[in-house]
Design a protein around this motif. Sequence first.
Motif, short mmCIF file in Angstrom:
data_model
loop_
_atom_site.label_atom_id
_atom_site.label_comp_id
_atom_site.label_asym_id
_atom_site.label_seq_id
_atom_site.Cartn_x
_atom_site.Cartn_y
_atom_site.Cartn_z
N ARG A 75 1.03 -1.29 0.05
CA ARG A 75 0.18 -0.18 0.10
C ARG A 75 0.97 1.22 -0.06
O ARG A 75 0.37 2.47 -0.68
N ASP A 93 4.70 -3.48 2.76
CA ASP A 93 4.16 -2.58 4.15
C ASP A 93 4.97 -3.17 5.44
O ASP A 93 5.41 -2.56 6.46
N ARG B 60 -9.17 13.25 0.81
CA ARG B 60 -8.77 12.05 1.24
C ARG B 60 -8.76 11.67 2.82
O ARG B 60 -8.14 10.55 3.11
N LEU B 69 -5.18 9.14 6.34
CA LEU B 69 -6.02 9.17 4.92
C LEU B 69 -7.31 8.04 5.30
O LEU B 69 -7.34 7.13 6.27
N ASP B 71 -9.72 4.76 4.12
CA ASP B 71 -9.05 3.65 3.58
C ASP B 71 -7.72 3.44 3.77
O ASP B 71 -6.80 2.97 2.85
N GLU B 72 -7.13 3.38 5.06
CA GLU B 72 -5.94 3.12 5.54
C GLU B 72 -5.79 1.78 6.09
O GLU B 72 -6.63 1.20 6.75
N THR B 73 -4.50 1.00 6.06
CA THR B 73 -4.29 0.18 6.78
C THR B 73 -2.95 0.47 7.60
O THR B 73 -2.25 1.46 7.33
N ARG B 75 -0.17 -1.88 8.67
CA ARG B 75 0.39 -2.93 8.62
C ARG B 75 1.99 -2.99 8.99
O ARG B 75 2.45 -3.81 9.71
N CYS B 76 2.21 -1.96 8.34
CA CYS B 76 3.97 -1.67 9.13
C CYS B 76 3.87 -1.40 10.49
O CYS B 76 4.84 -2.01 11.13
N ASP B 93 -0.21 3.19 6.34
CA ASP B 93 0.72 2.41 5.37
C ASP B 93 0.81 3.27 4.28
O ASP B 93 1.71 3.84 3.70
N ARG B 94 -0.29 4.07 3.71
CA ARG B 94 -0.45 4.90 2.66
C ARG B 94 0.28 6.12 3.44
O ARG B 94 0.98 6.84 2.48
N LEU B 96 2.59 6.55 5.37
CA LEU B 96 4.02 6.44 5.32
C LEU B 96 4.57 6.96 3.98
O LEU B 96 5.76 7.39 3.90
N ALA B 97 3.87 6.91 2.90
CA ALA B 97 4.12 7.45 1.68
C ALA B 97 4.63 8.96 1.61
O ALA B 97 5.75 9.34 1.27
#
Lengths: 323, 323
Positions: A75, A93, B60, B69, B71-73, B75-76, B93-94, B96-97
């Motif tokens: 992601r 991730d 967003r 954001l 629709d976020e996850t 996982r990291c 995770d998003r 983090l970008a």
Amino acid sequence: MTAIVGIGGGIGASRLWRVLAAATDPSRLTLVVNTGDDIWHRGLRICPDLDTTLYALSDRQDVERGWGLRDETFRCMEELRALGEEVWFNLGDRDLATHLLRTELLRDGAGLAEVTARLAAAMGVAARVLPATEQEVVTTIETADGRRLHYEEFLVREQVRPPVRAVVYDGADAARPAPGVLDAIAGADLIVLAPSSPPASIAPVLAVPGVRDAICAARAPVVAVSPIVSGVPLEDPGDRGRAEARAALLGCAGVAPTATGVAGVYRHLCDRFVLDTADDAELPAVRELGLDAVAVPTLLHRGAPAQPLLDTLLTVPAEAPWS
Amino acid sequence: MTAIVGIGGGIGASRLWRVLAAATDPSRLTLVVNTGDDIWHRGLRICPDLDTTLYALSDRQDVERGWGLRDETFRCMEELRALGEEVWFNLGDRDLATHLLRTELLRDGAGLAEVTARLAAAMGVAARVLPATEQEVVTTIETADGRRLHYEEFLVREQVRPPVRAVVYDGADAARPAPGVLDAIAGADLIVLAPSSPPASIAPVLAVPGVRDAICAARAPVVAVSPIVSGVPLEDPGDRGRAEARAALLGCAGVAPTATGVAGVYRHLCDRFVLDTADDAELPAVRELGLDAVAVPTLLHRGAPAQPLLDTLLTVPAEAPWS
């Protein structure tokens, strides 16, 4: 129990280390891992071969893909692409957690050996996983058109396409073996050179001043497992084109892409050379190099039984020079 | 069309900026965003209020959660926890970008204003989003027991629990307004102080030398929107305990936790003070401070219509000193 030192790189090596860790006392298994692929990328320190080793030994490796963790998502990288960034180095991730933690610890002043030990402990890895060196030694591809590419740029971004003029190990002269490496080699009962690419995964370890001499001076027998089966490098069983390009890389490093070719570059370093039964016609040629040559099934990832390979590694022949 | 400068922080401000951007020409909207919460965390530069602003204006934002954001996850962060790490600052995770890209650009030498402009462009944000300063000014909480906490440590890790002795802005003396900030203020037709916490989100902006003077010298009217409704700070509508702790933080900064209290600290800075209709009993008190006071519905996130608030902001009264 036997103290074993394994020397190698990524996916090919990690399959063997898993089998060895399961068949022996993993606390007596020390892995000296290639760091020539390590790269600073987006501010993170990525250590592909150390991670592959840690993920394999903690049984979380994505065996199909050959790198990274199972049950992974991407992601963060998808979002970077959505932000218009080129993403040539795909980091999962969950995988990012390893890189974030490693980078943080390194920036706080810890050495890579200490950081790796901490990651291994956190992942429940019983074997000792050591970087070959804590200094930055970069496997660098000099292309025919005069560029100098980091190995990962060559492998991943450029997909092994550019013709290669030379492979060099930038920074090797000033590097030192990581803490524990020389002691482990000196104290080993058995040293195994993994079925990893000689120029990409073994040579960067041997290029660290002191490592090759320590292996030659070690009391332990040194057994190498061929990374070439039927002329194809082990790493890319599913991608013939890339395998051929990798084989060409061997050629640029002066290594014929055959089991015998690899045995040739290891002939002053190892005592026994293990090749796959598919290549048993090469046994006489390898023996002519002065090596104890054995053919057993080695393609563990294609269902080969591990026991013959283990027996070959763990059974020291009576006539061996070290016995 | 009217050039508007908005000054503020995170979630409370971002709701207003979205409405303003939709109702006006967003290319004429400049947001000067608090950076006092910005923090180096796991090697990444996190800018909570800039991100909230960018995510809101690119539609967003996770409006329910109030940060990050949709629709976020995570996982990291889950993996970091699995590695035994304390994860008190939850990064998606998003999300983090954004942090990876920002950190990379900063490390490459770009200033925070340039980095923010690049992120805004990548996210399709038409409004101009400026950090208050490019220097590191840290909103620091001095606790009653003598600790000095970064505001995010106080807010997130310690959940606003420690009794506060003082709020200070470390580094403010040496900071300069980010490129574009003073020009935007001087060229504005309207300046809006967001419904953000005065000590946490507005004061760190005003603490940057030159910003307060520029606002006072600007030809534009300055309109503040109360961040307190019925004695409760806007940021935490669903968490009364935390809201009360935040209100106590106001007290430590010398601000009574009422609309009138906030109007008091802004009385030399703004011309018009907008409070919620729920607090219209405070109109006389605010007018006694010498301010043009107006009561309209302000709780946009609870379905209040935006038009009365917009009218109040965008309609300059004929008798105003700037007309």
